[in-house]
Design a protein around this motif. Sequence first.
Motif, PDB file in Angstrom:
ATOM      1  N   PRO A  36      23.688  46.766  67.485  1.00  0.00           N
ATOM      2  CA  PRO A  36      24.268  48.037  67.051  1.00  0.00           C
ATOM      3  C   PRO A  36      25.722  47.909  66.586  1.00  0.00           C
ATOM      4  O   PRO A  36      26.157  48.651  65.721  1.00  0.00           O
ATOM      5  CB  PRO A  36      24.176  48.918  68.296  1.00  0.00           C
ATOM      6  N   ALA A  37      26.461  46.963  67.111  1.00  0.00           N
ATOM      7  CA  ALA A  37      27.852  46.787  66.699  1.00  0.00           C
ATOM      8  C   ALA A  37      27.948  46.266  65.276  1.00  0.00           C
ATOM      9  O   ALA A  37      28.918  46.522  64.572  1.00  0.00           O
ATOM     10  CB  ALA A  37      28.565  45.827  67.651  1.00  0.00           C
ATOM     11  N   PHE A  38      26.939  45.513  64.832  1.00  0.00           N
ATOM     12  CA  PHE A  38      26.945  44.944  63.492  1.00  0.00           C
ATOM     13  C   PHE A  38      26.077  45.741  62.522  1.00  0.00           C
ATOM     14  O   PHE A  38      25.927  45.352  61.381  1.00  0.00           O
ATOM     15  CB  PHE A  38      26.423  43.502  63.523  1.00  0.00           C
ATOM     16  N   ALA A  39      25.495  46.829  62.962  1.00  0.00           N
ATOM     17  CA  ALA A  39      24.521  47.556  62.156  1.00  0.00           C
ATOM     18  C   ALA A  39      25.092  48.061  60.840  1.00  0.00           C
ATOM     19  O   ALA A  39      24.344  48.299  59.910  1.00  0.00           O
ATOM     20  CB  ALA A  39      23.956  48.712  62.970  1.00  0.00           C
ATOM     21  N   ALA A  40      26.396  48.220  60.731  1.00  0.00           N
ATOM     22  CA  ALA A  40      26.997  48.710  59.500  1.00  0.00           C
ATOM     23  C   ALA A  40      26.934  47.677  58.375  1.00  0.00           C
ATOM     24  O   ALA A  40      27.082  48.019  57.218  1.00  0.00           O
ATOM     25  CB  ALA A  40      28.441  49.122  59.751  1.00  0.00           C
ATOM     26  N   ASP A  41      26.704  46.430  58.697  1.00  0.00           N
ATOM     27  CA  ASP A  41      26.662  45.382  57.678  1.00  0.00           C
ATOM     28  C   ASP A  41      25.285  45.357  57.024  1.00  0.00           C
ATOM     29  O   ASP A  41      24.267  45.262  57.703  1.00  0.00           O
ATOM     30  CB  ASP A  41      26.969  44.019  58.306  1.00  0.00           C
ATOM     31  N   SER A  42      25.251  45.401  55.692  1.00  0.00           N
ATOM     32  CA  SER A  42      23.976  45.473  54.980  1.00  0.00           C
ATOM     33  C   SER A  42      23.167  44.183  55.083  1.00  0.00           C
ATOM     34  O   SER A  42      21.938  44.222  55.066  1.00  0.00           O
ATOM     35  CB  SER A  42      24.212  45.827  53.524  1.00  0.00           C
ATOM     36  N   CYS A  43      23.818  43.039  55.176  1.00  0.00           N
ATOM     37  CA  CYS A  43      23.080  41.772  55.315  1.00  0.00           C
ATOM     38  C   CYS A  43      22.443  41.673  56.692  1.00  0.00           C
ATOM     39  O   CYS A  43      21.272  41.312  56.822  1.00  0.00           O
ATOM     40  CB  CYS A  43      24.005  40.577  55.095  1.00  0.00           C
ATOM     41  N   GLU A  44      23.191  41.976  57.705  1.00  0.00           N
ATOM     42  CA  GLU A  44      22.710  41.840  59.077  1.00  0.00           C
ATOM     43  C   GLU A  44      21.530  42.764  59.319  1.00  0.00           C
ATOM     44  O   GLU A  44      20.587  42.404  60.019  1.00  0.00           O
ATOM     45  CB  GLU A  44      23.852  42.145  60.050  1.00  0.00           C
ATOM     46  N   ALA A  45      21.548  43.942  58.714  1.00  0.00           N
ATOM     47  CA  ALA A  45      20.490  44.920  58.924  1.00  0.00           C
ATOM     48  C   ALA A  45      19.156  44.447  58.354  1.00  0.00           C
ATOM     49  O   ALA A  45      18.106  44.922  58.762  1.00  0.00           O
ATOM     50  CB  ALA A  45      20.880  46.251  58.296  1.00  0.00           C
ATOM     51  N   GLN A  46      19.176  43.511  57.427  1.00  0.00           N
ATOM     52  CA  GLN A  46      17.956  43.041  56.783  1.00  0.00           C
ATOM     53  C   GLN A  46      17.310  41.857  57.509  1.00  0.00           C
ATOM     54  O   GLN A  46      16.198  41.461  57.169  1.00  0.00           O
ATOM     55  CB  GLN A  46      18.246  42.638  55.339  1.00  0.00           C
TER      56      GLN A  46
END
Length: 57
Positions: free
Chosen positions: A15-25
């Motif tokens: 959840p802390a990195f969820a704002a990053d579009s790469c990480e979400a994929q």
Amino acid sequence: MRVIIAAILILFAGPAFAADSCEAQIPSSLKVALAKAFPKFRPPLASDNLEEDIEFI
């Protein structure tokens, strides 16, 4: 033991990195496998690239 700790950190840090579009994929199972195979590295982030090189669809 390190792999288990890394996997737990990745799962709870998601959840802390969820704002990053790469990480979400990246699926969580792949994150765990990457952490196990390459413990000194992290998955790519959109911020690793120049803004003009990123295309959002």
